[in-house]
Scaffold this active site. Sequence first.
Site, short mmCIF file in Angstrom:
data_model
loop_
_atom_site.label_atom_id
_atom_site.label_comp_id
_atom_site.label_asym_id
_atom_site.label_seq_id
_atom_site.Cartn_x
_atom_site.Cartn_y
_atom_site.Cartn_z
N ASP A 194 -9.58 5.24 -1.36
CA ASP A 194 -8.49 5.82 -2.16
C ASP A 194 -9.10 6.48 -3.40
O ASP A 194 -10.33 6.61 -3.49
CB ASP A 194 -7.45 4.73 -2.52
N GLU A 210 0.82 -1.21 0.00
CA GLU A 210 0.00 0.00 0.00
C GLU A 210 0.85 1.26 0.00
O GLU A 210 0.48 2.26 -0.60
CB GLU A 210 -0.98 0.00 1.18
N TYR A 241 -6.12 6.06 4.64
CA TYR A 241 -6.30 5.03 3.63
C TYR A 241 -5.51 3.76 3.98
O TYR A 241 -6.06 2.65 4.04
CB TYR A 241 -5.89 5.52 2.22
N1 ADE Z 1 -4.25 0.66 -5.38
C1 ADE Z 1 -3.95 0.92 -4.11
N2 ADE Z 1 -4.02 -0.19 -3.37
C2 ADE Z 1 -4.35 -1.19 -4.20
C3 ADE Z 1 -4.57 -2.56 -4.04
N3 ADE Z 1 -4.42 -3.12 -2.85
N4 ADE Z 1 -4.91 -3.28 -5.12
C4 ADE Z 1 -5.03 -2.68 -6.30
N5 ADE Z 1 -4.85 -1.40 -6.52
C5 ADE Z 1 -4.51 -0.65 -5.48
#
Ligand code: ADE
Length: 362
Positions: free
Chosen positions: A142, A41, A124
């Site tokens: 997000d 993340e 987030y």
């Molecule tokens: N963008 C941010 N976190 C994500 C995730 N876990 N899977 C796919 N896209 C993402």
Amino acid sequence: MPSVSSLYRAIQRELGAWYDAHHRPLPWRQAVSAYHVLLSEIILQQTRVEQGIGYYHRFVEAFPRVEDLAGATEDEVLLLWQGLGYYSRGRNLRRAAQIIVSDYGGELPHTPEELSRLPGVGPYTRGAILSFAYDLPYPTVDGNVYRVLSRLFALTDPIDTTAGQRVYWALAEALLDRAHPSRHNQGLIELGALICLPRRPLCVECPVGDYCEARQRGIQEQLPVKQGRTEVRPRYMYYFLVRLQTEGETSCLIRRREGRDIWHGLYEYPLIESGETPLSVEELCETKEFTQLLGGLRSPSFHPTPLATQTHRLSHRLIQASLYLIDCAGLAGATDYLVIPEGEQTSYAFPVLIQRLREKIR
Ligand code: ADE
């Protein structure tokens, strides 16, 4: 009109079934620990998934356990982070790992309050760790989720203001499928990534299209609303590749950036900055910094045509960079710079801007 709760339940059900059938098998979704969720993340903030995958694999290989990351030097982490941008993420990740090891015995905490104390972990990432890793009933929002929610409920609250964001977080909390928080939150993200695209969303394939208020009104491409972009201002940077020819070897000068500005902890060539005003070559040569730089070199020869120029966009800055060559026979005295063989530059983490400049002179 269905009641709110039956509408939410229908959305949860369709979204969950669609996620089970269609989600991408991304590496951080395969039976991973909370540490892996944290890694992925932080990498994925401001980074596209396709680009993030390679970085994720390299980090997991270099630092398989949180203890490995906590024990790494900042230089090691930044070298692996090279090219991702927003380097404070890499520095914070290492510091977070150190706290996880020292204060929590190597296991990521399970409460929002404790997670919030970790550097670089905002609302987030906190919600992502609690829901994806521990399947705890916390929402997370997000950029993908802002877009999905604003369309699904035809919300015009701006997504780039604190007041607007509160509305979306409250809605995400209300809509959350408390029996399947991980699947639900990842489903919203995946829907934004695969179907509810910023431009030309694939509404006919959308599992919750029947419930989408924006689609019914035909306004999906006008959402989400942003209040306004902050102005992008120029910043002029003049780098110098100082080539020292000594005993048959070619070296160059670099230094580690310190302070609170961008790229701190990364390496760079000698640099003169002129803020928002460009300098002519003549003006550049008249600066105090240029005189100082040349004064530290033996028999310097400055080449007034840049080896390369490069534009580099940051969120609020448009950097206009030039790279000039100075040949010399060596140093005239002590220096604050590191003198390294030209071929060893790849052992140091440089901003992508400098890598691009370097590629252009090959
Ligand atoms: N963008 C941010 N976190 C994500 C995730 N876990 N899977 C796919 N896209 C993402």
